[in-house]
Design a protein around this motif. Sequence first.
Motif, PDB file in Angstrom:
ATOM      1  N   ASN A 154       0.801  -1.224   0.000  1.00  8.26           N
ATOM      2  CA  ASN A 154       0.000   0.000   0.000  1.00  8.26           C
ATOM      3  C   ASN A 154       0.836   1.277   0.000  1.00  8.26           C
ATOM      4  OD1 ASN A 154      -2.608  -1.068  -0.136  1.00  8.26           O
ATOM      5  ND2 ASN A 154      -2.640  -1.493   2.073  1.00  8.26           N
ATOM      6  N   ASP A 155       2.132   1.146  -0.250  1.00 10.11           N
ATOM      7  CA  ASP A 155       2.977   2.335  -0.327  1.00 10.11           C
ATOM      8  C   ASP A 155       2.489   3.330  -1.386  1.00 10.11           C
ATOM      9  OD1 ASP A 155       4.555   1.489   1.739  1.00 10.11           O
ATOM     10  OD2 ASP A 155       6.227   0.839   0.491  1.00 10.11           O
ATOM     11  N   PRO A 156       2.034   2.866  -2.560  1.00 16.85           N
ATOM     12  CA  PRO A 156       1.554   3.846  -3.549  1.00 16.85           C
ATOM     13  C   PRO A 156       0.341   4.634  -3.086  1.00 16.85           C
ATOM     14  CG  PRO A 156       1.945   1.714  -4.575  1.00 16.85           C
ATOM     15  CD  PRO A 156       2.009   1.502  -3.101  1.00 16.85           C
ATOM     16  N   CYS A 157      -0.321   4.139  -2.047  1.00 11.91           N
ATOM     17  CA  CYS A 157      -1.557   4.763  -1.560  1.00 11.91           C
ATOM     18  C   CYS A 157      -1.341   5.667  -0.356  1.00 11.91           C
ATOM     19  CB  CYS A 157      -2.558   3.674  -1.168  1.00 11.91           C
ATOM     20  SG  CYS A 157      -3.048   2.575  -2.518  1.00 11.91           S
ATOM     21  N   THR A 158      -0.116   5.736   0.140  1.00  5.95           N
ATOM     22  CA  THR A 158       0.160   6.420   1.394  1.00  5.95           C
ATOM     23  C   THR A 158       0.721   7.823   1.164  1.00  5.95           C
ATOM     24  OG1 THR A 158       0.617   4.284   2.450  1.00  5.95           O
ATOM     25  CG2 THR A 158       1.374   6.259   3.597  1.00  5.95           C
ATOM     26  N   VAL A 159       0.072   8.811   1.752  1.00  4.47           N
ATOM     27  CA  VAL A 159       0.488  10.202   1.631  1.00  4.47           C
ATOM     28  C   VAL A 159       0.554  10.813   3.025  1.00  4.47           C
ATOM     29  CG1 VAL A 159      -0.043  12.465   0.656  1.00  4.47           C
ATOM     30  CG2 VAL A 159      -0.644  10.390  -0.608  1.00  4.47           C
ATOM     31  N   ASP A 160       1.748  11.185   3.466  1.00  2.00           N
ATOM     32  CA  ASP A 160       1.939  11.787   4.788  1.00  2.00           C
ATOM     33  C   ASP A 160       1.287  10.967   5.895  1.00  2.00           C
ATOM     34  OD1 ASP A 160       3.431  13.888   3.804  1.00  2.00           O
ATOM     35  OD2 ASP A 160       1.698  15.197   3.548  1.00  2.00           O
ATOM     36  N   GLY A 161       1.416   9.656   5.799  1.00  2.17           N
ATOM     37  CA  GLY A 161       0.907   8.776   6.837  1.00  2.17           C
ATOM     38  C   GLY A 161      -0.549   8.408   6.709  1.00  2.17           C
ATOM     39  N   ALA A 162      -1.255   9.017   5.790  1.00  3.69           N
ATOM     40  CA  ALA A 162      -2.665   8.682   5.567  1.00  3.69           C
ATOM     41  C   ALA A 162      -2.774   7.750   4.361  1.00  3.69           C
ATOM     42  CB  ALA A 162      -3.490   9.941   5.332  1.00  3.69           C
ATOM     43  N   LEU A 163      -3.675   6.788   4.454  1.00  5.62           N
ATOM     44  CA  LEU A 163      -3.844   5.773   3.415  1.00  5.62           C
ATOM     45  C   LEU A 163      -5.068   6.107   2.568  1.00  5.62           C
ATOM     46  CD1 LEU A 163      -2.739   2.994   2.420  1.00  5.62           C
ATOM     47  CD2 LEU A 163      -4.466   1.942   3.907  1.00  5.62           C
ATOM     48  N   TYR A 164      -4.852   6.335   1.269  1.00  2.00           N
ATOM     49  CA  TYR A 164      -5.913   6.827   0.409  1.00  2.00           C
ATOM     50  C   TYR A 164      -6.413   5.822  -0.630  1.00  2.00           C
ATOM     51  CZ  TYR A 164      -5.385  11.447   2.397  1.00  2.00           C
ATOM     52  OH  TYR A 164      -5.371  12.516   3.264  1.00  2.00           O
ATOM     53  N   CYS A 165      -5.938   4.623  -0.598  1.00  2.00           N
ATOM     54  CA  CYS A 165      -6.465   3.573  -1.455  1.00  2.00           C
ATOM     55  C   CYS A 165      -5.954   2.240  -0.925  1.00  2.00           C
ATOM     56  CB  CYS A 165      -6.071   3.770  -2.923  1.00  2.00           C
ATOM     57  SG  CYS A 165      -4.290   3.843  -3.284  1.00  2.00           S
ATOM     58  N   LEU A 166      -6.467   1.163  -1.479  1.00  2.00           N
ATOM     59  CA  LEU A 166      -6.024  -0.165  -1.085  1.00  2.00           C
ATOM     60  C   LEU A 166      -5.573  -0.932  -2.319  1.00  2.00           C
ATOM     61  CD1 LEU A 166      -8.738  -1.277   1.508  1.00  2.00           C
ATOM     62  CD2 LEU A 166      -6.389  -0.563   1.978  1.00  2.00           C
ATOM     63  N   ARG A 167      -4.435  -1.567  -2.200  1.00  2.00           N
ATOM     64  CA  ARG A 167      -3.921  -2.365  -3.315  1.00  2.00           C
ATOM     65  C   ARG A 167      -4.780  -3.605  -3.494  1.00  2.00           C
ATOM     66  NH1 ARG A 167       1.401  -2.516  -5.088  1.00  2.00           N
ATOM     67  NH2 ARG A 167       1.482  -3.456  -7.167  1.00  2.00           N
TER      68      ARG A 167
END
Length: 454
Positions: A154-167
């Motif tokens: 889920n690294d591609p989905c993580t922005v400043d510690g917030a998770l914005y999508c799920l792989r």
Amino acid sequence: MTAKDRAVGAERADRGRRRRTGLLAAGGALVLATVTACGSGSTGGQDDFKPVKQTNGTLTVWVDSTRLAAAKLYQKQHPSVKMNIVTYDGDANGSNYLRTKVSLFNRTRHGWPDVVFSSQNNEATWAVQAGFTAPLNKGLIPKSTLAKWAAGANDPCTVDGALYCLRNDLAQTVLWYNAGLMKKWGYGVPTTWEQYEALGKKVATEHPGYLVGSAGDAFTPEIYMWAGKCGANQITGPKTVTVNTTDANCTRMASLLDTLIKNKTLSMSSVFSSDFSKNAADKILMLPGPSWYGGALFQEAFKTPARQIAAAPMPQWSGDSKPSVGNVGGGTWLLSAHSAHLKAATDFLTWVTTSDDYQGKTAPGYPAYAPAAKAWLAKQASSGYYAQDITGTLRTAADQVWPGWGYGQFSQEAIWAATVTPGMTAGKSIASMLPAWKTAIVNYARTNGYKVSE
């Protein structure tokens, strides 16, 4: 309850093509500027997310044709949920359809879907700034559930510690090979790229017409250059990238590919083309490629008989103590920050990414959610199709995707297709085109607002 299925995107693409977007992969954190999404679509602090007024209306879910079966299965298992299932192109091949539509919805202030599947793994690079996608780890999905995704998935989905999508799934590369032919001809499975090249030379002499790989697709660099640790696409910050296509790892992989293209053991046809299916599918000795090759290509497209195909670890450069693989695809699910049905949307999002009924039993690709991946692998092992057990190889490769190939807004596939492929077709060597490839990457990156280090 009846789902309303309607096409709103591009024509349906080949299933394999949908699965191989290859822009991004597990491994390597995506770092973006501090941006946020809130229910109104404005930006602010990550903790400022405020849902819109919640209602009990119809849940709108956008999927591509491959994930349509997942949405329909959820609907069947949850008959009390009113759903509007919409099929679109899934942003296949970097179409940017979703981004274009969200921009329109942001202007008109309505129309956003509740949940979206995208075949692209870089949607967070624009969707967060656009205020479209909701932070999932801010009270929507338990941390205990999120902790079960594969490491880095889920690294591609993580922005400043917030998770914005799920792989949704992983597309780690392995070395697919014909176990029967390897045994018949007395060849050992190569463990290094040097051995791989040497075997390619031997095959060209002893069994002309047989293949050890393919270089005919736009995702060729994601199989070979990425796995070989070529530093062509190192995203180093919010809008910074380092591009070096002439380091040793790039030049020696280019030389390897050139050698095998010249002796015709690397095909120049796309593995999805009718030409490849007709003239090359039964001539494969080895084929480096993503985890989904086993089902989408060998079983379905090529109709390769059972008990022939096996999977081995990707070759590594001799002396390199840290194994690395590439990645070709693996999509993501996004939940809209504008959803007025957050509970229903979150329930669907959780089910579609974690349920054994879909991910473990029917999903075509290797699930990013580790418990589902275990069930998926067990199904592959019990299928009787493969010559050997492939589960250990795929499981190990899932944790070896090289983090040096980053998650940018620009498509490496598009760059390769526009820059390198025409030259290869014209008879130029890949090695000779490395400087032009670099120039093209730099130009694409700068066009997308990146500061480039060379």
